[in-house]
Design a protein around this motif. Structure first.
Motif, short mmCIF file in Angstrom:
data_model
loop_
_atom_site.label_atom_id
_atom_site.label_comp_id
_atom_site.label_asym_id
_atom_site.label_seq_id
_atom_site.Cartn_x
_atom_site.Cartn_y
_atom_site.Cartn_z
N GLY A 148 -7.10 4.34 9.99
CA GLY A 148 -6.58 4.27 11.29
C GLY A 148 -5.35 3.89 11.93
N VAL A 149 -4.42 3.67 10.47
CA VAL A 149 -2.69 3.82 10.94
C VAL A 149 -2.32 4.79 11.55
CG1 VAL A 149 -0.43 3.63 10.12
CG2 VAL A 149 -2.22 1.91 9.67
N VAL A 150 -2.87 6.91 10.21
CA VAL A 150 -2.63 7.79 11.04
C VAL A 150 -3.33 7.94 12.42
CG1 VAL A 150 -2.72 9.97 10.00
CG2 VAL A 150 -2.41 8.92 8.29
N ARG A 151 -4.26 7.78 12.73
CA ARG A 151 -5.12 8.18 13.74
C ARG A 151 -4.30 7.18 14.70
NH1 ARG A 151 -8.89 4.82 15.99
NH2 ARG A 151 -9.42 2.98 14.26
N ASP A 191 -0.68 2.91 3.61
CA ASP A 191 -0.97 2.66 4.79
C ASP A 191 -1.88 3.71 5.04
OD1 ASP A 191 0.36 0.53 6.70
OD2 ASP A 191 2.13 2.28 6.88
N ASN A 192 -1.51 5.31 4.20
CA ASN A 192 -2.50 6.35 4.07
C ASN A 192 -3.51 6.02 3.66
OD1 ASN A 192 -0.03 8.68 5.64
ND2 ASN A 192 0.32 6.99 4.52
N ARG A 247 -3.40 14.50 2.07
CA ARG A 247 -3.80 15.57 2.62
C ARG A 247 -5.26 15.61 2.91
NH1 ARG A 247 -6.40 18.02 -2.70
NH2 ARG A 247 -5.98 20.06 -1.14
N HIS A 248 -5.94 13.84 3.21
CA HIS A 248 -7.12 14.21 3.87
C HIS A 248 -6.79 13.13 4.56
CE1 HIS A 248 -10.77 14.73 0.89
NE2 HIS A 248 -9.59 14.67 -0.27
N ARG A 249 -5.96 12.19 5.35
CA ARG A 249 -5.03 12.20 6.31
C ARG A 249 -4.58 13.39 7.34
NH1 ARG A 249 -7.35 7.93 4.43
NH2 ARG A 249 -8.75 8.88 5.54
N ASN A 298 1.62 -1.32 7.82
CA ASN A 298 -0.27 -1.88 8.41
C ASN A 298 -0.57 -2.71 7.10
OD1 ASN A 298 -0.48 -0.81 11.84
ND2 ASN A 298 1.23 -1.83 10.60
N HIS A 299 -0.54 -2.19 6.15
CA HIS A 299 -1.58 -2.42 4.78
C HIS A 299 -0.65 -2.49 3.77
CE1 HIS A 299 -4.40 -1.28 6.69
NE2 HIS A 299 -4.53 -0.15 6.86
N PRO A 300 0.18 -3.98 3.11
CA PRO A 300 0.21 -4.10 1.98
C PRO A 300 -0.09 -4.38 1.60
CG PRO A 300 1.00 -5.88 3.66
CD PRO A 300 0.30 -4.97 4.06
N VAL A 301 0.71 -3.86 0.12
CA VAL A 301 -0.66 -3.83 -1.17
C VAL A 301 -1.33 -4.83 -2.33
CG1 VAL A 301 -0.29 -2.39 -3.47
CG2 VAL A 301 0.37 -1.17 -2.22
#
Length: 436
Positions: free
Chosen positions: A315-318, A310-311, A351-353, A278-281
């Motif tokens: 949004g993606v992990v959530r 993505d991490n 870690r935070h995700r 979802n989030h290309p660099v």
């Protein structure tokens, strides 16, 4: 320099609680212009000292580090501008401290999640180790809380409340917490950058344990197994040989010449699911932006595979957690020529995700850091970076939402709207005072 020391290569995370206090002291009492300039100076020093590794990323354009640092420092200047404006109305006390914390959260969230050059690194919440409150307010909420307590030290005549709050935050971070139990997966994560399939096979063969999931790094394949009969057959044979599910990073080519950066999930019968990054660099040919963020439902459970960058965002992990993800199995890259400091800094985002979603994470990174993270954000095990190897782990599957994934993720929108109204109020009062 205190803020710089919070991040790699020093990684003195506890200092995140007080590292931004000197900046708050400098801004408090300053004029609007002075506060803006001080914010800019702080941003240039912080981002300039911590992001030198970008010269390794943009090898042929190392000069581009300077404008990037300046762009990010502008957000610190914007914070200073708003804080200086607020001081024309409130000279101190609860109101100024509360506004400052909300304004910090709004600016940080815009820089991290909404700005075109989204950059979520180098913040108080990220620098401080994951806390039990991370599953309530998220990493951005931790930044707001740390800044609020720091401002209470500066803005109140009796600063003991801020000091006590920071002390409580520090002490509660050391409370031991046992991860909830659940049925487990036996996961093998591979660390090898752009290796051949023969080398990957050798790494898998070096593990004599029973395996449920084999996790490859990002871009382990230059072609999607769905677009290559030979590669699909080879991976399904590997899955059948080890009675395992295979998750592998691959490139999915599109007819228009574009491509997706994909995490492909296979079993012995073929492909059973995919996730497109979802989030290309930024600034890289990292593929077309994927839109969906859902786990792949398999015979082993709902497996989520957000890819690398993505991490960096919440949004993606959530969304995957909300969709029922039970465990996160993450293909990642972090090219070796980007340098060790970049690898260590990026490894903190996962870690935070994990703490926000209260899920186990296994990350397979090309040159590191391949790591196992528990639902509280603790790094349980990892491989040395820049070395090929395997990480074998038994990973419990968990379910249910956290307060953050249900409600807490909406807090930044409250900070943005509330602080925008406060800025408008202070600006109107200032203009009225000047016209009288």
């Amino acid at each position: 320099m205190l803020a710089v020391s919070v991040f790699a290569p020093f990684s003195w995370s506890t200092l995140a609680l007080v590292a931004w206090v000197p900046m708050m002291m400098a801004l408090t009492g300053a004029s609007i212009k002075a506060a803006t300039r001080l914010g800019l100076l702080h941003g240039v020093c912080l981002f300039g000292c911590t992001m030198g590794w970008l010269a390794n990323v943009f090898q042929s354009m190392s000069w581009s580090v300077y404008p990037l640092v300046l762009v990010l420092a502008m957000f610190s200047a914007i914070f200073g501008l708003g804080y200086g404006l607020a001081q024309t109305r409130w000279k101190g006390g609860w109101k100024l401290a509360s506004f400052g914390a909300l304004w910090w959260g709004a600016v940080e969230f815009i820089r991290s999640e909404l700005f075109v050059l989204k950059f979520s690194w180098m913040s108080p919440g990220l620098g401080f180790d994951p806390h039990f409150l991370t599953s309530v307010v998220g990493v951005y909420g931790m930044s707001v809380l740390i800044v609020l307590l720091g401002l209470l030290l500066v803005c109140l005549r009796k600063p003991w409340l801020g000091g006590m709050g920071l002390l409580v935050l520090l002490l509660t971070s050391f409370i031991p917490r046992s991860a909830p139990e659940g049925s487990s997966l036996r996961v093998l994560a591979l660390q090898a950058e752009f290796a051949t399939m023969l080398r990957y096979q050798e790494l898998v063969d070096s593990c004599e344990e029973d395996i449920d999931v084999i996790l490859f790094p990002e871009y382990a394949l230059e072609v999607d197994p769905e677009q290559s009969d030979k590669m699909r057959l080879r991976l399904t044979e590997l899955a059948a040989e080890r009675s395992a599910i295979v998750i592998i990073g691959a490139r999915t080519d599109l007819e228009n010449g574009e491509h997706y950066n994909s995490a492909v999930v296979l079993n012995e019968n073929g492909i059973i699911g995919k996730h497109h990054k979802n989030h290309p660099v930024h600034f890289f040919n990292d593929g077309k932006k994927g839109e969906l963020a859902e786990p792949v439902v398999t015979s082993l459970g709902a497996l989520a595979s957000p890819i690398c960058f993505d991490n960096d965002y919440e949004g993606v992990v959530r969304r995957m957690t909300q969709a029922g993800a039970e465990v996160f199995l993450v293909p990642s890259l972090d090219a070796s020529h980007w340098g060790e400091r970049q690898h260590y800094m990026h490894s903190e985002l996962f870690r935070h995700r994990a703490a926000e979603s209260r899920r186990w994470f296994v990350v397979a990174s090309g040159s590191g850091m391949t790591q196992l993270i528990d639902p509280f954000g603790n790094r349980v095990r990892s491989l040395p970076i820049m070395e090929e190897g395997i990480l074998y782990a038994t990973v419990p599957k968990l379910s249910g939402d956290t307060f953050y994934t249900r409600i807490g993720w909406t807090f930044p929108w409250v900070w943005i709207s509330t602080s925008a109204l406060a800025i408008a109020y202070c600006l109107i009062k200032l203009l009225k005072a000047k016209t009288q």
